[in-house]
Structure formats: C-alpha cells, structure tokens
Scaffold this motif. Structure first.
Motif, PDB file in Angstrom:
ATOM      1  N   LEU A   1      11.277   4.637   2.802  1.00 10.34           N
ATOM      2  CA  LEU A   1      12.924   5.594   1.995  1.00 10.34           C
ATOM      3  C   LEU A   1      13.026   5.725   2.719  1.00 10.34           C
ATOM      4  CD1 LEU A   1      10.158   7.258   0.023  1.00 10.34           C
ATOM      5  CD2 LEU A   1      11.719   5.807  -1.509  1.00 10.34           C
ATOM      6  N   SER A   2      13.250   6.401   3.437  1.00 15.20           N
ATOM      7  CA  SER A   2      14.223   7.225   5.026  1.00 15.20           C
ATOM      8  C   SER A   2      15.029   5.644   5.946  1.00 15.20           C
ATOM      9  CB  SER A   2      12.965   7.881   5.317  1.00 15.20           C
ATOM     10  OG  SER A   2      12.737   7.668   6.534  1.00 15.20           O
ATOM     11  N   ARG A   3      13.827   4.172   5.710  1.00 16.19           N
ATOM     12  CA  ARG A   3      14.434   3.792   6.650  1.00 16.19           C
ATOM     13  C   ARG A   3      14.117   2.696   6.487  1.00 16.19           C
ATOM     14  NH1 ARG A   3      11.831   6.576  12.785  1.00 16.19           N
ATOM     15  NH2 ARG A   3      11.719   8.100  11.563  1.00 16.19           N
ATOM     16  N   GLY A   4      14.298   2.125   5.332  1.00 16.72           N
ATOM     17  CA  GLY A   4      14.902   0.788   4.928  1.00 16.72           C
ATOM     18  C   GLY A   4      13.621   0.007   4.682  1.00 16.72           C
ATOM     19  N   LEU A   5      12.391   0.141   5.079  1.00 15.39           N
ATOM     20  CA  LEU A   5      11.096  -0.354   5.287  1.00 15.39           C
ATOM     21  C   LEU A   5      10.504  -1.371   4.147  1.00 15.39           C
ATOM     22  CD1 LEU A   5       9.792   0.853   8.443  1.00 15.39           C
ATOM     23  CD2 LEU A   5      11.738  -1.164   8.583  1.00 15.39           C
ATOM     24  N   THR A   6       9.667  -2.017   4.330  1.00 11.50           N
ATOM     25  CA  THR A   6       8.837  -2.812   2.826  1.00 11.50           C
ATOM     26  C   THR A   6       7.656  -2.986   4.058  1.00 11.50           C
ATOM     27  OG1 THR A   6       9.772  -5.182   3.802  1.00 11.50           O
ATOM     28  CG2 THR A   6      10.664  -3.587   1.942  1.00 11.50           C
ATOM     29  N   ILE A   7       7.064  -2.447   4.049  1.00 15.73           N
ATOM     30  CA  ILE A   7       5.885  -2.511   4.772  1.00 15.73           C
ATOM     31  C   ILE A   7       4.491  -1.318   4.016  1.00 15.73           C
ATOM     32  CG2 ILE A   7       6.645  -1.704   7.178  1.00 15.73           C
ATOM     33  CD1 ILE A   7       5.561   1.166   7.242  1.00 15.73           C
ATOM     34  N   SER A   8       2.954  -1.962   4.281  1.00 13.13           N
ATOM     35  CA  SER A   8       2.182  -0.224   2.912  1.00 13.13           C
ATOM     36  C   SER A   8       1.547  -0.302   4.701  1.00 13.13           C
ATOM     37  CB  SER A   8       0.827  -1.951   2.813  1.00 13.13           C
ATOM     38  OG  SER A   8       0.212  -2.288   4.012  1.00 13.13           O
ATOM     39  N   LYS A   9      -0.228   0.770   4.226  1.00 14.64           N
ATOM     40  CA  LYS A   9      -0.203   1.073   5.299  1.00 14.64           C
ATOM     41  C   LYS A   9      -0.788   0.404   6.293  1.00 14.64           C
ATOM     42  CE  LYS A   9      -4.028   1.661   2.364  1.00 14.64           C
ATOM     43  NZ  LYS A   9      -5.338   0.805   3.014  1.00 14.64           N
ATOM     44  N   ASN A  10      -1.118  -1.035   6.232  1.00 11.12           N
ATOM     45  CA  ASN A  10      -1.495  -2.513   7.327  1.00 11.12           C
ATOM     46  C   ASN A  10      -0.999  -2.450   8.158  1.00 11.12           C
ATOM     47  OD1 ASN A  10      -3.974  -2.479   5.485  1.00 11.12           O
ATOM     48  ND2 ASN A  10      -3.741  -4.148   3.925  1.00 11.12           N
ATOM     49  N   ASN A  11       0.310  -2.136   7.966  1.00  5.70           N
ATOM     50  CA  ASN A  11       1.530  -2.054   8.978  1.00  5.70           C
ATOM     51  C   ASN A  11       1.331  -0.864  10.159  1.00  5.70           C
ATOM     52  OD1 ASN A  11       3.019  -4.067   6.361  1.00  5.70           O
ATOM     53  ND2 ASN A  11       1.899  -4.976   7.955  1.00  5.70           N
TER      54      ASN A  11
ATOM     55  N   GLY B   1      -7.398   6.036  11.775  1.00 11.12           N
ATOM     56  CA  GLY B   1      -7.084   6.855  11.448  1.00 11.12           C
ATOM     57  C   GLY B   1      -6.853   7.359   9.879  1.00 11.12           C
ATOM     58  N   SER B   2      -6.362   7.843   9.864  1.00 12.00           N
ATOM     59  CA  SER B   2      -6.708   8.911   8.103  1.00 12.00           C
ATOM     60  C   SER B   2      -5.449   7.957   7.144  1.00 12.00           C
ATOM     61  CB  SER B   2      -6.007  10.242   7.876  1.00 12.00           C
ATOM     62  OG  SER B   2      -5.744  10.490   6.802  1.00 12.00           O
ATOM     63  N   GLU B   3      -6.659   7.256   6.048  1.00 11.40           N
ATOM     64  CA  GLU B   3      -5.811   6.462   5.072  1.00 11.40           C
ATOM     65  C   GLU B   3      -5.149   6.935   4.469  1.00 11.40           C
ATOM     66  OE1 GLU B   3      -6.337   2.886   4.982  1.00 11.40           O
ATOM     67  OE2 GLU B   3      -7.557   3.032   7.069  1.00 11.40           O
ATOM     68  N   PHE B   4      -5.240   8.585   3.853  1.00 14.27           N
ATOM     69  CA  PHE B   4      -4.236   9.185   3.196  1.00 14.27           C
ATOM     70  C   PHE B   4      -3.053   8.995   4.286  1.00 14.27           C
ATOM     71  CE2 PHE B   4      -2.739  13.554   2.834  1.00 14.27           C
ATOM     72  CZ  PHE B   4      -2.439  13.722   1.182  1.00 14.27           C
ATOM     73  N   PHE B   5      -3.014   9.469   5.233  1.00 16.49           N
ATOM     74  CA  PHE B   5      -1.637   9.714   6.137  1.00 16.49           C
ATOM     75  C   PHE B   5      -1.075   8.280   6.362  1.00 16.49           C
ATOM     76  CE2 PHE B   5      -0.128   9.685  10.767  1.00 16.49           C
ATOM     77  CZ  PHE B   5       1.617  10.493  10.578  1.00 16.49           C
ATOM     78  N   LYS B   6      -1.998   7.290   6.674  1.00 19.02           N
ATOM     79  CA  LYS B   6      -0.945   5.673   6.310  1.00 19.02           C
ATOM     80  C   LYS B   6       0.081   5.616   5.152  1.00 19.02           C
ATOM     81  CE  LYS B   6      -4.313   3.912   8.542  1.00 19.02           C
ATOM     82  NZ  LYS B   6      -5.067   1.820   8.617  1.00 19.02           N
ATOM     83  N   LYS B   7      -0.795   6.034   4.342  1.00 14.81           N
ATOM     84  CA  LYS B   7      -0.126   5.581   2.656  1.00 14.81           C
ATOM     85  C   LYS B   7       0.723   6.521   2.429  1.00 14.81           C
ATOM     86  CE  LYS B   7      -0.746   6.419  -2.126  1.00 14.81           C
ATOM     87  NZ  LYS B   7      -2.363   6.109  -2.886  1.00 14.81           N
ATOM     88  N   ASN B   8       0.935   8.253   2.951  1.00 13.96           N
ATOM     89  CA  ASN B   8       2.109   8.708   3.122  1.00 13.96           C
ATOM     90  C   ASN B   8       3.812   8.242   4.236  1.00 13.96           C
ATOM     91  OD1 ASN B   8       1.639  10.715   0.927  1.00 13.96           O
ATOM     92  ND2 ASN B   8      -0.115  10.828   1.288  1.00 13.96           N
ATOM     93  N   LEU B   9       2.457   8.589   5.414  1.00 12.34           N
ATOM     94  CA  LEU B   9       3.762   7.536   6.817  1.00 12.34           C
ATOM     95  C   LEU B   9       4.556   6.416   6.132  1.00 12.34           C
ATOM     96  CD1 LEU B   9       5.167   8.022   8.876  1.00 12.34           C
ATOM     97  CD2 LEU B   9       3.358   7.415   9.730  1.00 12.34           C
TER      98      LEU B   9
END
Length: 495
Positions: A188-198, A174-182
C-alpha cells in the motif's frame, strides 16, 4: 473485597451503544481507568461474568471478552474456583542476592593462547561523547516515541496464552502475522506487489546486507557504489573481498551513464544505491534514471541492491516509489527498516526478493539468528493492523518537518556565508558543502571543547570536497539553536 457487587460499577462504567468502539472495549477501558484511579484497589474480586452482565445490561459474552482483555493486558488474574482479582503493585520487598566474595582467584587471561585473524576493516567507525549536544547522521528522536504505549502492546501479547507456545520454539522465519501485515503495508505504501513469502525479517539493514553479501557475492566480484556512500555497507563489501568501484553522484542521484560505461568494460555483479535520499548527500534519484538503471540491470545482468533507509520520512510531496515497485525482471533486492521512528528496541529490518532467492536467504538467517524475535514482530504486526503506525508517523512527521525548516533557517542565519545546501524533501539530515577552505577535523575539535560533538563519520573532506552531513531529527529547537551557535563561533574563529 468480600462482596464485589457492592462496588458501584454503574457509577463509573457508562456504555455508549452508538459509539464505533466495541462495547467490550468501552467497558475494558473504563475498568482499567477505575483500577488506575484506585476505585478498584489491588486484590479486589470482580463480579462473575453473569452478575456483571446483568448489572450493565449487556450480553454475558461481552463481559467474558472484557475479562479476557484485562487478563491479556495484565490488569487482573483469574484464579480457578475463586474468581477474577485485580492485580497491582506487590508491596513485598524482594530479597537481595548476597554478593559472593572471592579471594586468591587467578585473573582471567588478557590474551588468547591461540592465533586468530584480526580485521582492521571491521573496526568500529562510530564515536561517542559525553557532550551535551551531538550532531548525528540523521536518526529519529527517541523522546518522541510513545514507549509506554508500545510496552503495553508488548505486555498484552506476551500474556496471551495462545502465544506462550512460541516462547519454547526457535523460529528464524519470523512471525507469519507480522509478515502478512508488513507485506500489505509495503504494497500500500510503496507500490509493491508482494506476499509474505517475498519477505525476510532481519534485525537491521546491516544484517540484511551481510546475508546478501554471503549469498550473492564472491571474492573478486565488482560492486558499484556511489562516490560517496554509506561507510558501514562499504565495510561489509570490503570484508567480502569484492572490488568496489565508485560512481559519480550529482543532483539527480547516481550517474547512469558512468554505470553504463563501466558495464561495457567489465562484468558487474551488483549496484548498491539509496535512491530515495542518497546517503550522504540526500539527493533523490530522478524518475528517468530509475528506469534507465532497471533497463541496464536487465541488459547486463547485475543485481540492484536498493537500500530505502528513510522512506518513511518525507515532507513536501509524496515519496518516490522504490525501484522494486517497477522491477518486472527480478533484478532488484529491496531492503529497509520498519519502525525506524520508534525506539530502537521496537525496530526491525526486512528484505524483499523473489521467492526462490528468499528460500536460500532464510537458510543463512537460520544460522546467524535462529531464535528471531517473534513476540516483537507480533507487536509491530498489531501496530500495522490497528493503524497505530500510521497515526504515529503522521504525528511525528509534522514535528520532523518543523525541525527541518527551523534547522535550515538557522544554517542560513549563522552559516549562510560559509556553506551551501539544499533543503531536502525528506530524511532527517542536511548535506552542507563549504564555500571556504576549512579544516573540518579542527572545527570538530573546537566544537567538542564547547560541548558539541561532531563525529568524524559526518565529515567529508578531500581535495575536491569539503562537506558535512548534519542530522537534525534528534534535536529540539533549543538544542538546534545552541548547537549551530557553537558551530558558527568555531567557524568564525578559524576563518
């Protein structure tokens, strides 16, 4: 035009140097407007960057950025040693491909000449109808989608030369740009603490669950689901050969005590649930039960597969954060869909899990979806980065809340003596239980004759329960009124 400088550019390009909008975007927007209004017709040669910069009193680099943006959006074409020209509608008619007639050809075989396994489990449960009015299980209204705007973003990204190289490569990651922004969006919206690697980007929730079932479930495993659960997911679990055990649901969600009692008696591999708005009843899993489930998962070692299928649709209060936001032991796999309020072609699924598990999941995704859709993911990533998705959700949520309130008032007015329901805090459907004996299949057939289609997947009837899940999100006020009147007449006729 032979002399581009003769065009009175200063008459329709006005620069506000105090505006928060960048100067190059101000000029770009006004040039696009001029093209659309015919001030700059097809084939017009634009001034050179130096000439236009002097004319407008801006730096040459500003005009370079303007022309780059116009090219990216498909408004102009840059021709080496000739200049920059306005693009427009090509008046030449395309040549039709002649129809090839074939005669005396043996027809394609109707049946395979070899044996294969047929699956009743995977029979398509969805029904379709040509009725004017349709109840569904709660899907957005595509008519609210700003398809033109989304298409422009897609076209702009497609035409950027920097993206041309990805068209020739397979990229199931997938798009690294999208994964970073997602990942930022989810944090921010769901209280997660993830990176694009997750993150794993999939085509749909069903694809995510299919990958989970292939990687984590074995034949004979026990999977817990709600006593009423999403039929499509149950089909995937059945195909995996697991033992599905139903757990009672009440007005606080899944019964945690029942889960614990089952765990004491047998090994549980996975619990599937939709805690934000349980499918199909729309109830929200209470905060206390959320913490109890996380503790049970840690104690007994079962996986929690959390499906947050309609997190974006909440009205009366802030949404309840997912279980994944409080998971400290790595027991939760969080799945959902992004862009559900957009047109189907602009939506995508995603999965959140610990990084070591994600490595294995990507292997499965590489087999079933090697190509991916990186360009579309770039579009979605840009919508997040520019704040477009927030603006669109804010606008659409107001409409859906109004529809929920009106739909609930219609149910009260026309069917209040026959059904009971709670107005949900979110989602796009209402769960209605019947107070009187009624044959739902017969009601559905009666309504179909009057131009209202109610699929069998919305009907829940057994010796203990008679209920419907009625989606209102895709209906206008007039469509709701007419649909409820048809349903009401059918019920009165049969009661």
């Amino acid at each position: 035009m032979d002399s581009p400088v003769e065009v009175p550019y200063k008459s329709f390009i006005k620069i506000d140097r105090n505006s928060e909008t960048a100067m190059y975007m101000q000029v770009t927007h006004q040039l696009i407007n001029a093209i659309q209004r015919g001030y700059l017709p097809f084939g017009t040669k634009l001034p050179g960057t130096r000439a236009l910069s002097q004319m407008l009193g801006v730096h040459r680099n500003t005009v370079v950025s303007v022309y780059d943006e116009l090219f990216a959006q498909g408004w102009v074409d840059s021709r080496p040693n000739k200049g920059t020209f306005v693009l427009g509608k090509n008046e030449e008619k395309p040549t039709k491909i002649a129809t090839v007639k074939t005669y005396n050809l043996k027809s394609y075989p109707e049946s395979a000449g070899f044996s294969f396994k047929a699956s009743n489990i995977l029979d398509n449960p969805f029904e379709y109808s040509n009725c004017e009015y349709v109840f569904n299980d709660g899907v957005p209204d595509i008519r609210l989608t700003q398809i033109d705007q989304h298409s422009k973003i897609y076209s702009s990204i497609l035409k950027r030369r920097a993206h041309h190289k990805i068209l020739g490569h397979y990229n199931h990651d997938g798009s690294e740009f999208f994964k970073k922004n997602l990942s930022n969006y989810l944090n921010l919206s769901r209280g997660l603490t993830i990176s694009k690697n997750n993150l794993l980007i999939t085509r749909s929730t069903e694809m995510s669950i299919y990958i989970v079932s292939k990687l984590l479930l074995s034949e004979g495993d026990t999977v817990l689901v709600g006593a009423l659960s999403y039929f499509s997911v149950n089909m995937i679990f059945q195909k995996a050969g697991v033992n599905i055990v139903s757990v009672p649901i009440d007005n606080e969600g899944i019964d945690v005590e029942s889960v614990q009692e089952i765990c004491k008696k047998q090994k549980i591999r996975m619990l599937y649930l939709t805690p934000h708005h349980h499918y199909p009843t729309t109830v929200t899993l209470s905060a206390q039960r959320r913490m109890e489930l996380l503790n049970l998962a840690h104690e007994y070692g079962f996986i929690i597969l959390e499906d947050d299928y309609d997190y974006d649709f909440h009205y009366d209060k802030s949404p309840i954060l997912p279980l994944a936001s409080a998971d400290t032991e790595g027991m939760v796999i969080y799945i959902g869909s992004f862009g559900k309020s957009l047109a189907p072609g602009f939506r995508t699924g995603f999965m959140v899990a610990p990084e070591n598990l994600m490595i294995e999941m990507r292997k499965y995704l590489g087999i079933i979806d090697r190509q991916g859709d990186v360009l579309m993911e770039h579009v979605l990533g840009e919508m997040i980065a520019e704040g477009e998705i927030h603006r669109y959700l804010k606008k659409s949520l107001k409409i859906y809340q109004e529809r929920r309130d009106y739909f609930a008032s219609l149910l009260d007015e026309h069917l209040g003596d026959f059904i009971s329901f709670e107005k949900p805090s979110g989602g796009l459907a209402i769960w209605a239980e019947w107070k009187i004996p009624v044959n739902l299949m017969q009601i559905s057939r009666d309504c179909s004759k009057k131009n209202l289609f109610i699929p069998k997947t919305l009907l829940y009837q057994n010796k203990n329960l008679t209920a419907m899940r009625l989606g209102y999100g895709s209906l206008t006020a007039e469509e709701m009124k007419n649909s409820i009147e048809i349903l009401s007449k059918s019920v009165h006729m049969r009661s």
